[in-house]
Scaffold this active site. Structure first.
Site, mmCIF file in Angstrom:
data_model
loop_
_atom_site.group_PDB
_atom_site.id
_atom_site.type_symbol
_atom_site.label_atom_id
_atom_site.label_comp_id
_atom_site.label_asym_id
_atom_site.label_seq_id
_atom_site.Cartn_x
_atom_site.Cartn_y
_atom_site.Cartn_z
ATOM 1 N N SER A 410 0.816 -1.206 0.000
ATOM 2 C CA SER A 410 0.000 0.000 0.000
ATOM 3 C C SER A 410 0.851 1.258 0.000
ATOM 4 C CB SER A 410 -0.972 0.001 1.185
ATOM 5 O OG SER A 410 -0.395 -0.559 2.324
ATOM 6 N N HIS A 431 -2.995 -2.970 -6.151
ATOM 7 C CA HIS A 431 -3.367 -2.571 -4.791
ATOM 8 C C HIS A 431 -4.861 -2.805 -4.595
ATOM 9 C CE1 HIS A 431 -3.621 0.917 -1.656
ATOM 10 N NE2 HIS A 431 -3.567 -0.260 -1.077
ATOM 11 N N GLU A 443 -6.401 -0.555 -7.540
ATOM 12 C CA GLU A 443 -5.504 0.535 -7.921
ATOM 13 C C GLU A 443 -4.205 -0.094 -8.420
ATOM 14 O OE1 GLU A 443 -3.835 2.906 -4.672
ATOM 15 O OE2 GLU A 443 -4.040 4.732 -5.826
ATOM 16 N N ASN A 481 -3.959 6.615 -1.004
ATOM 17 C CA ASN A 481 -3.378 6.818 0.329
ATOM 18 C C ASN A 481 -2.570 8.105 0.423
ATOM 19 O OD1 ASN A 481 -4.574 4.567 1.335
ATOM 20 N ND2 ASN A 481 -2.774 3.241 1.135
#
Ligand code: NAI
Length: 696
Positions: A410, A431, A443, A481
């Site tokens: 991540s 991801h 992702e 993120n």
């Protein structure tokens, strides 16, 4: 060339809609149908009509571009055609194959009878675009199938298999050769002079409908459809079908359709619809790039993510191996997968046979050598570069040379992971989001080495697994993120300044987020959150909140320890005075005088940093386009789909406001909170995201 083909089969006129690929009810189709209905009506040799579609489908619905452009309101509208059909004194039978959806199903419902292929699906999915079926769909459906079935089907937009539609009374017969049998049906109806059955006149299932049904359904939908317009208007329409005179109920449906059509929610959901399709396009891939067919997959690490990812493959019918280093860890992982499936069976959302089939596709292994036949391997071990590099070195040694080696990291550097292998071009980030068997987002993260084929494979994997895939560039946190750190950081600053966790979460949930930022922290685990925070390089000039660290050090790990930003009884969160003592202690230590913070300040201060970082991500090319950022936030981070996503939201409220807010924050928060130059440009030029494409 007309979009409607017209032919005679003896005394039956067959009207075949041909508007590839899915026979959407575009203006050309509507004009063609009006013409063909007129011709069949006027021809004394025609005793009956059959309405069907080419390309293996009946009609898949409205042309969504026409809804935005206003063309869907151009004569003849669907309801003009329906008046024409209902006025025709000859039987009209719909021959449904493939799908009859939305406006397409509304046309089918206007025919006197419906014959469907056994594999066909029907439905009214308008709610997914913030709309309701505005051409009598809610009325005719309710009259044929009754209010309970209508409430379920139209507020969810679900597709209904033909066999179920037959039980519900939505169709009249199933067929193998649907057009031929519909012709026989129509001819017979004409010969028998069967009274023409208009769904708009059918009353058996609406008379005496119990008003409690609507009250109960509204209650059921309360949390699911909070803040939305269309689902509630659909209930109103169905209730009107049961309680108001026919003409009045049809008129109400029309009025409420217009209300939905003109709403910001409809605009946002249509934006989302096109954004997901656009996200599949990767401009720099050669057009002839072929993805590697994924016939076998392997996952490394059977923890939270690995198990969920393996389930995705099994659900898609792809054999998948799951590797752990010890039998014990493997058994634990496999056990978790089994329990997950069993829970679905208990809930009734999965059959035992489907569970058995899925489980038979998952093979546990403990030796890397077993992975030699995998087309793609996805690593989901601990978030630690050393461990990841070790795994990739081993994979590189045993996997087939063309195999794709993917990582579910991540936050770690994909380039560095790729470079440890002898095939950096085959390495990519995939991801997934937790829980991986549920969350829609994939992702994909390209490294600077990823080949066109590797990227194409990861993108087509999204489709194979039923995910929404977006391609991101490699940077700290990728798209989602990276933006999130500014959002959750701001939530902590607001706590320091005077807000409470429940105030912040309530504001964000009121906006439409599935969960507020502090409830999310508690769900993900404050130990995990703190570790990620610690690994980030935060510049010296930047405002930094010690709250997360103190929460972690107090052993308040979140839901799993029963305490975090809340106290938990089961999964129910309860405001906790102890956390307020901790937060107030932080304010005191930092010399901050706590104040009452208005709700709109909370909303603005949380959303603006998301937008600002999103704009930097677009400017840097980490996201290919602004709408990709929206797809990420709606499908992976609980941003309300009916608000379109952060970038769409920013454009709707005006870029000037975002720039202004960030200018206010930057002096206390640090350089990284300065307004993104791209936003400043858009604000001063009065431009929108789509103008970027034109000037690029
Ligand atoms: P986890 O701790 O639940 O699972 C990791 C698993 O990998 C454990 O079962 C462990 O036994 C196994 N493992 C460790 N070293 C191994 C090795 N050398 N070979 C084989 N197996 C090994 O961790 P989780 O949460 O599943 O995370 C895995 C990856 O997914 C991490 O990179 C994480 O950053 C990422 N991720 C996690 C998300 C989450 O919400 N938990 C969301 C998205 C990505």
């Amino acid at each position: 060339m007309s979009a409607v083909k017209y032919r005679l089969d003896g005394n039956v006129a067959v009207l075949e809609i041909d508007n590839p690929p899915v026979n959407a009810t575009s203006i050309s189709v509507r004009e063609g149908l009006a013409e063909a209905l007129k011709e069949a009506g006027a021809d004394p040799a025609v005793d009956a009509l059959v309405l069907t579609g080419s390309n293996g489908v009946f009609l898949a619905g409205a042309d969504i571009k026409e809804i935005s452009s206003g063309l869907s309101n151009k004569f003849p509208m669907l309801r003009d055609l329906q008046s024409q059909m209902e006025a025709l004194p000859k039987p009209i039978v719909a021959a449904i194959q493939g799908v009859a959806l939305g406006g397409g199903f509304e046309i089918a419902l206007t025919c006197h009878w419906r014959v469907a292929a056994k594999s066909a699906q029907v439905g009214l999915p308008e709610v997914k675009l913030g709309l309701l079926p505005g051409a009598g769909g809610t009325q005719r459906f309710t009259r044929l199938a009754g209010p309970e079935a209508a409430l379920d089907a139209i507020t969810s937009g679900a597709q209904i298999p033909a066999t179920r539609a037959l039980e519900l009374g939505l169709i009249d017969a199933l067929a193998d050769d649907v057009v031929a049998e519909a012709i026989v049906f129509a001819r017979q109806a004409a010969a028998d002079q069967r009274p023409l059955r208009l769904a708009s006149n059918v009353t058996e299932k609406i008379t005496g409908a119990d008003p409690a049904v609507f009250a109960a359904f509204r209650k059921k939908l309360e949390s699911k459809a909070r803040g939305q317009l269309a689902p509630w208007r659909i209930i109103d329409c169905i209730e009107a079908a049961c309680t108001r005179p026919k003409d009045e109920a049809f008129q109400l449906e029309r009025d409420w359709y217009n209300e939905c059509r003109n709403s910001a929610q409809r605009k946002a959901l249509v934006h989302g619809f096109f954004a997901e399709r656009e996200a599949r396009k990767i401009p720099d891939l050669p057009t002839d790039t072929q993805p590697l067919p994924v016939r076998r997959a392997a996952i490394i690490g059977a923890g939270t993510m690995g198990g969920g990812i393996a389930m995705n493959f099994a659900n898609a019918g792809i054999p998948v191996q799951l590797l752990e280093l010890t039998q014990e860890a493997l058994d634990r992982g496999l056990g978790l997968i089994k329990r997950n499936y069993a829970a679905s069976v208990t809930r009734g959302s999965l059959t035992q046979a489907a569970m058995d089939r899925a489980l038979s596709l998952v093979q546990g292994v403990t030796e890397y050598e077993a992975l030699a036949a995998a087309d793609i391997v996805i690593e989901a071990v601990f978030e630690d570069m050393k461990v990841k590099k070790d795994v990739f070195t081993r994979l590189d040694a045993v996997c087939a040379p063309q195999a794709i080696l993917a990582t579910n990291t991540s936050s770690l550097d994909i380039d560095a992971i790729a470079e440890i292998t002898s095939r950096p071009q085959n390495v990519i980030g995939t991801h997934f989001f937790s829980p991986a068997n549920v969350m829609k987002l994939l992702e994909n993260v390209r490294s600077r080495h990823s080949s066109a084929r590797t990227i194409a494979t990861a993108m087509s994997l999204g489709k194979q697994l039923g995910k929404v895939a977006v391609l991101a560039g490699n940077c700290d946190g990728f798209i989602g993120n990276r933006m999130l750190q500014f959002y959750s950081g701001e939530a902590e600053f607001l706590l320091e300044e005077g807000a409470t966790p429940e105030q912040i979460d309530t504001v964000m949930e009121g906006f439409g987020f599935a969960m507020g930022p502090l409830a999310v922290r508690d769900l993900a685990g404050n130990d995990v959150g703190y570790l990620i925070r610690k690994s980030r390089r935060i510049p010296d000039d930047e405002r930094f909140s010690p709250i997360l660290q103190r929460v972690f050090e107090a052993g308040r790990l979140g839901q799993k320890s029963g305490r975090g930003f809340y106290r938990y009884e089961g999964r129910t969160r309860i405001p906790d005075p102890e956390i307020m003592t901790l937060i107030e202690g932080v304010s005191r230590d930092l010399g901050i005088t706590r104040r009452e913070i208005p709700d709109d300040e909370i909303l603005n201060r949380l959303l603006h940093p998301l937008v600002n970082e999103g704009a930097k991500i677009v400017a840097e090319g980490i996201a290919i386009r602004a709408s990709d950022v929206d797809v990420v936030y709606v499908n992976g981070y609980g941003f309300p789909a009916y608000k379109g996503g952060p970038m769409f939201w920013a454009q709707e409220i005006g870029f000037e406001k975002v720039v202004e807010t960030m200018r206010k924050l930057a002096p206390t928060h640090g350089q990284r909170w300065r307004p993104a130059p791209l936003l400043e440009r858009l604000a001063s030029g009065g431009q929108g995201w789509s103008d970027l494409k034109k000037t690029a």
